[in-house]
Write a protein that holds these residues in place. Sequence first.
Motif, PDB file in Angstrom:
ATOM      1  N   THR A  69      16.663 -21.009 -45.011  1.00  0.00           N
ATOM      2  CA  THR A  69      16.032 -21.292 -43.722  1.00  0.00           C
ATOM      3  C   THR A  69      17.063 -21.286 -42.599  1.00  0.00           C
ATOM      4  OG1 THR A  69      14.389 -22.666 -44.863  1.00  0.00           O
ATOM      5  CG2 THR A  69      14.574 -22.936 -42.476  1.00  0.00           C
ATOM      6  N   ALA A  70      18.239 -21.848 -42.885  1.00  0.00           N
ATOM      7  CA  ALA A  70      19.290 -21.904 -41.868  1.00  0.00           C
ATOM      8  C   ALA A  70      19.750 -20.507 -41.473  1.00  0.00           C
ATOM      9  CB  ALA A  70      20.468 -22.730 -42.386  1.00  0.00           C
ATOM     10  N   VAL A  71      19.923 -19.628 -42.460  1.00  0.00           N
ATOM     11  CA  VAL A  71      20.348 -18.257 -42.152  1.00  0.00           C
ATOM     12  C   VAL A  71      19.303 -17.569 -41.276  1.00  0.00           C
ATOM     13  CG1 VAL A  71      20.845 -15.988 -43.131  1.00  0.00           C
ATOM     14  CG2 VAL A  71      21.772 -18.038 -44.217  1.00  0.00           C
ATOM     15  N   HIS A  72      18.028 -17.752 -41.612  1.00  0.00           N
ATOM     16  CA  HIS A  72      16.952 -17.143 -40.826  1.00  0.00           C
ATOM     17  C   HIS A  72      16.960 -17.666 -39.389  1.00  0.00           C
ATOM     18  CE1 HIS A  72      12.805 -15.453 -40.303  1.00  0.00           C
ATOM     19  NE2 HIS A  72      12.720 -16.447 -39.426  1.00  0.00           N
ATOM     20  N   GLU A  73      17.024 -18.981 -39.231  1.00  0.00           N
ATOM     21  CA  GLU A  73      16.942 -19.565 -37.892  1.00  0.00           C
ATOM     22  C   GLU A  73      18.195 -19.276 -37.066  1.00  0.00           C
ATOM     23  OE1 GLU A  73      14.268 -20.579 -36.676  1.00  0.00           O
ATOM     24  OE2 GLU A  73      13.133 -20.597 -38.549  1.00  0.00           O
ATOM     25  N   ILE A  74      19.358 -19.310 -37.697  1.00  0.00           N
ATOM     26  CA  ILE A  74      20.579 -18.990 -36.951  1.00  0.00           C
ATOM     27  C   ILE A  74      20.585 -17.513 -36.570  1.00  0.00           C
ATOM     28  CG2 ILE A  74      23.099 -18.826 -37.147  1.00  0.00           C
ATOM     29  CD1 ILE A  74      23.009 -21.445 -38.723  1.00  0.00           C
ATOM     30  N   GLY A  75      19.933 -16.680 -37.389  1.00  0.00           N
ATOM     31  CA  GLY A  75      19.748 -15.286 -36.988  1.00  0.00           C
ATOM     32  C   GLY A  75      19.018 -15.195 -35.662  1.00  0.00           C
ATOM     33  N   MET A  80      18.535 -12.321 -32.978  1.00  0.00           N
ATOM     34  CA  MET A  80      17.740 -11.430 -33.818  1.00  0.00           C
ATOM     35  C   MET A  80      16.267 -11.830 -33.787  1.00  0.00           C
ATOM     36  SD  MET A  80      20.268 -11.024 -37.106  1.00  0.00           S
ATOM     37  CE  MET A  80      19.204  -9.824 -37.918  1.00  0.00           C
ATOM     38  N   SER A  81      15.401 -10.834 -33.777  1.00  0.00           N
ATOM     39  CA  SER A  81      13.966 -11.076 -33.849  1.00  0.00           C
ATOM     40  C   SER A  81      13.517 -10.929 -35.298  1.00  0.00           C
ATOM     41  CB  SER A  81      13.220 -10.089 -32.954  1.00  0.00           C
ATOM     42  OG  SER A  81      13.512  -8.757 -33.342  1.00  0.00           O
ATOM     43  N   HIS A  82      12.226 -11.122 -35.540  1.00  0.00           N
ATOM     44  CA  HIS A  82      11.717 -10.954 -36.893  1.00  0.00           C
ATOM     45  C   HIS A  82      11.797  -9.491 -37.315  1.00  0.00           C
ATOM     46  CE1 HIS A  82       9.337 -14.945 -36.762  1.00  0.00           C
ATOM     47  NE2 HIS A  82      10.380 -15.071 -37.557  1.00  0.00           N
ATOM     48  N   SER A  83      12.041  -9.284 -38.591  1.00  0.00           N
ATOM     49  CA  SER A  83      12.144  -7.941 -39.153  1.00  0.00           C
ATOM     50  C   SER A  83      10.805  -7.530 -39.754  1.00  0.00           C
ATOM     51  CB  SER A  83      13.227  -7.908 -40.236  1.00  0.00           C
ATOM     52  OG  SER A  83      13.184  -6.688 -40.947  1.00  0.00           O
ATOM     53  N   GLY A  84      10.548  -6.238 -39.722  1.00  0.00           N
ATOM     54  CA  GLY A  84       9.362  -5.714 -40.385  1.00  0.00           C
ATOM     55  C   GLY A  84       9.623  -5.336 -41.829  1.00  0.00           C
ATOM     56  N   VAL A  85      10.866  -5.551 -42.290  1.00  0.00           N
ATOM     57  CA  VAL A  85      11.241  -5.219 -43.667  1.00  0.00           C
ATOM     58  C   VAL A  85      11.030  -6.456 -44.531  1.00  0.00           C
ATOM     59  CG1 VAL A  85      13.102  -4.444 -45.172  1.00  0.00           C
ATOM     60  CG2 VAL A  85      12.902  -3.518 -42.846  1.00  0.00           C
ATOM     61  N   GLU A  86      10.103  -6.386 -45.455  1.00  0.00           N
ATOM     62  CA  GLU A  86       9.698  -7.580 -46.204  1.00  0.00           C
ATOM     63  C   GLU A  86      10.825  -8.224 -47.013  1.00  0.00           C
ATOM     64  OE1 GLU A  86       6.088  -9.005 -49.193  1.00  0.00           O
ATOM     65  OE2 GLU A  86       5.988  -7.092 -48.124  1.00  0.00           O
ATOM     66  N   PRO A  87      11.740  -7.455 -47.644  1.00  0.00           N
ATOM     67  CA  PRO A  87      12.809  -8.112 -48.414  1.00  0.00           C
ATOM     68  C   PRO A  87      13.894  -8.755 -47.541  1.00  0.00           C
ATOM     69  CG  PRO A  87      12.393  -5.879 -49.210  1.00  0.00           C
ATOM     70  CD  PRO A  87      11.722  -6.003 -47.888  1.00  0.00           C
ATOM     71  N   ALA A  88      13.840  -8.554 -46.229  1.00  0.00           N
ATOM     72  CA  ALA A  88      14.887  -9.077 -45.350  1.00  0.00           C
ATOM     73  C   ALA A  88      14.724 -10.577 -45.136  1.00  0.00           C
ATOM     74  CB  ALA A  88      14.858  -8.355 -44.008  1.00  0.00           C
ATOM     75  N   ILE A  89      15.836 -11.268 -44.933  1.00  0.00           N
ATOM     76  CA  ILE A  89      15.787 -12.698 -44.621  1.00  0.00           C
ATOM     77  C   ILE A  89      15.076 -12.927 -43.291  1.00  0.00           C
ATOM     78  CG2 ILE A  89      17.226 -14.679 -43.964  1.00  0.00           C
ATOM     79  CD1 ILE A  89      19.187 -13.909 -46.093  1.00  0.00           C
ATOM     80  N   MET A  90      15.204 -11.985 -42.361  1.00  0.00           N
ATOM     81  CA  MET A  90      14.585 -12.138 -41.046  1.00  0.00           C
ATOM     82  C   MET A  90      13.114 -11.724 -41.032  1.00  0.00           C
ATOM     83  SD  MET A  90      16.856 -13.632 -39.368  1.00  0.00           S
ATOM     84  CE  MET A  90      15.902 -13.722 -37.852  1.00  0.00           C
ATOM     85  N   ARG A  99      15.536 -14.747 -50.925  1.00  0.00           N
ATOM     86  CA  ARG A  99      16.078 -13.395 -50.906  1.00  0.00           C
ATOM     87  C   ARG A  99      17.537 -13.387 -50.447  1.00  0.00           C
ATOM     88  NH1 ARG A  99      10.936 -13.247 -48.621  1.00  0.00           N
ATOM     89  NH2 ARG A  99      11.809 -13.401 -46.518  1.00  0.00           N
ATOM     90  N   PRO A 100      18.349 -12.493 -51.006  1.00  0.00           N
ATOM     91  CA  PRO A 100      19.724 -12.343 -50.517  1.00  0.00           C
ATOM     92  C   PRO A 100      19.737 -11.589 -49.193  1.00  0.00           C
ATOM     93  CG  PRO A 100      19.286 -10.715 -52.207  1.00  0.00           C
ATOM     94  CD  PRO A 100      18.061 -11.596 -52.144  1.00  0.00           C
ATOM     95  N   MET A 101      20.888 -11.534 -48.559  1.00  0.00           N
ATOM     96  CA  MET A 101      21.032 -10.794 -47.312  1.00  0.00           C
ATOM     97  C   MET A 101      20.700  -9.325 -47.548  1.00  0.00           C
ATOM     98  SD  MET A 101      22.053 -11.501 -44.111  1.00  0.00           S
ATOM     99  CE  MET A 101      23.313 -12.784 -44.164  1.00  0.00           C
ATOM    100  N   HIS A 102      19.812  -8.794 -46.736  1.00  0.00           N
ATOM    101  CA  HIS A 102      19.370  -7.407 -46.863  1.00  0.00           C
ATOM    102  C   HIS A 102      20.149  -6.535 -45.881  1.00  0.00           C
ATOM    103  CE1 HIS A 102      16.549  -3.963 -46.487  1.00  0.00           C
ATOM    104  NE2 HIS A 102      16.241  -4.250 -47.733  1.00  0.00           N
ATOM    105  N   SER A 103      20.231  -5.247 -46.188  1.00  0.00           N
ATOM    106  CA  SER A 103      20.945  -4.336 -45.281  1.00  0.00           C
ATOM    107  C   SER A 103      20.305  -4.330 -43.894  1.00  0.00           C
ATOM    108  CB  SER A 103      20.965  -2.922 -45.865  1.00  0.00           C
ATOM    109  OG  SER A 103      19.649  -2.436 -46.075  1.00  0.00           O
ATOM    110  N   ASP A 104      18.992  -4.569 -43.817  1.00  0.00           N
ATOM    111  CA  ASP A 104      18.332  -4.624 -42.516  1.00  0.00           C
ATOM    112  C   ASP A 104      18.823  -5.824 -41.707  1.00  0.00           C
ATOM    113  OD1 ASP A 104      16.000  -3.527 -40.813  1.00  0.00           O
ATOM    114  OD2 ASP A 104      15.561  -5.674 -40.926  1.00  0.00           O
ATOM    115  N   ASP A 105      19.074  -6.958 -42.394  1.00  0.00           N
ATOM    116  CA  ASP A 105      19.647  -8.124 -41.715  1.00  0.00           C
ATOM    117  C   ASP A 105      21.032  -7.798 -41.163  1.00  0.00           C
ATOM    118  OD1 ASP A 105      17.490  -9.946 -42.426  1.00  0.00           O
ATOM    119  OD2 ASP A 105      18.302  -9.924 -44.454  1.00  0.00           O
ATOM    120  N   LYS A 106      21.831  -7.143 -41.992  1.00  0.00           N
ATOM    121  CA  LYS A 106      23.201  -6.830 -41.587  1.00  0.00           C
ATOM    122  C   LYS A 106      23.220  -5.874 -40.400  1.00  0.00           C
ATOM    123  CE  LYS A 106      24.811  -7.380 -46.353  1.00  0.00           C
ATOM    124  NZ  LYS A 106      25.405  -6.702 -47.532  1.00  0.00           N
TER     125      LYS A 106
END
Length: 392
Positions: A69-75, A80-90, A99-106
Motif C-alpha cells: 500500500t505504501a509503494v502505491h500511495e507514495i507512487g 504517478m497516476s493509476h495504471s491500466g496494467v493490471e499486474p502493476a502496483i499502480m 504484486r512485485p514492482m512491474h515494468s509499467d511501474d518503473k
Amino acid sequence: MNYVPLNIIPAAPNAKADINIRFSSFGRDDTRYGFTSMVSDGISMSSGNINVTFNDDYLWSDDRLLNFTAVHEIGHALGMSHSGVEPAIMFAYYDGTLRPMHSDDKMGIHSIYGWKTPKWNRIDADSGIQNLIQVTSPSNVIAANDGLYKMRSTGQILRYSNGAWITVDNNRDTAQVVGSSGTLYQRHHNGGTFRWTGRASNWQPLSGSDSNVVEIVAGADQLYCRRRDGWVARLTGSSWTSIEQPSAPGSRQIAVTDSKVLWNLLTNGYLVRSLWPYSAGEWTIVDINSGNVAIATGGDDFYKLQSDGTVVWLDMSGPIWRTIEGAGSVAIHAVGNMLYSRHGDGSVWRYTGTAGVWEMIDDRRGVVGTVGDRLGQVWGTMSNGEVWALVS
C-alpha cells in the motif's frame, strides 16, 4: 532509488516535509487502505503539502500489505497516476495479490524523473585481455567459483577478487574459457577440455584432445561443444555424446536455458531446439529466418538478434515472436532476467521489460563486450582493454 535521480530521506524534526505520512481513522464504512492528497483534505497535518494517509481502522497484521500500500500511495505522491496494467502496483484496484514492482511501474516513475546518470569504475587496464566472462549460478546461493574472470592472449586466466586479479591458470595451450552454475571450464587448442577445481592452477581433465571441437558452451550444469563438422554434442563422462548428427547446414551458435532447453542457430539462420533429456537428431524447427544472426538465453527466456539490428523475444504464452528493440543492436547478452544490447556506436542498453523501452547504462561509445550477473551487476570491456564495473 535505483536508477532514478531522487533521494528520499526523513525530514529533520520540526522541518517542513515534502511528503507527510500518517495514520488516521477513515470511519467504519470506508474500506480503503490508504489515500494520497495533494491539497488540504480536512485532516491534513500541513495544508497544501502532499499527504499519504493510511487507514488506522484497518488491522495491519501483514507488513507486506502495508508495504504494498505504501509503494502505491507514495507512487501517487511522486506524481504517478493509476495504471491500466493490471499486474502493476499502480493499478487502481487491489485483488488480494501482493504484486512485485512491474515494468509499467518503473517506466512510469522514469517518465517523470528520467534516469540516473550511470557511474562506472575502472577495475582493469589490460591491452592483452582476450575475453571477459561472469560465472553465475541460477539460484540465490552464490557458488564458490562464481565470479568475474578474464583470459589474456597468452592463455592466462585470472579471477577478480577483492579488487585484484588472481591467476587461476597460466597455460599457452588455453584457447577458450567459459563458465556456468559455479563451474569454470577451459578448452585447449587441441580440443581438450578441463574443469577448475577451485584451487590455483589445479584443473581436472574432462575430455581428451579432439580437433573437431571448435567451441565449448556452458549452460545450466552441462557442457556442450560445437564441432568443425557442424554438429553439436554434450559432455557425458569423458566423451562427447552427439545431439545432432553431421549435416548441412551446421551450427553457428548454441545457447542453453536454466531448464536445459538447448537452442541452436544454424548457419542458414534457422533456429532449432532440443528439449532435455536430449536424443540424437531430435531437433524441432522453431524459426525459419535467414536474418537471424545471434541468440541469447536468460533464465528460461530466449532472444534473437536479427541482421537489421532488431531484438526479438520468444513469448512462450503464444508462443509468439515479439520485437522488443526496433533497431541499432549489434550484440546481445542475457543472464537471469537481465538483457543487454550493445549498439554499433558502442553504447550499452538494458531492457526494462517493456517492449521498445531500454535504459542506456553506458554512453562512452567504446564498449566492445558486456557481461553481467543475475543480481544486476554489469561489467564492460573497452576497445583499449580496460574493464569497467557499473557502480550505480
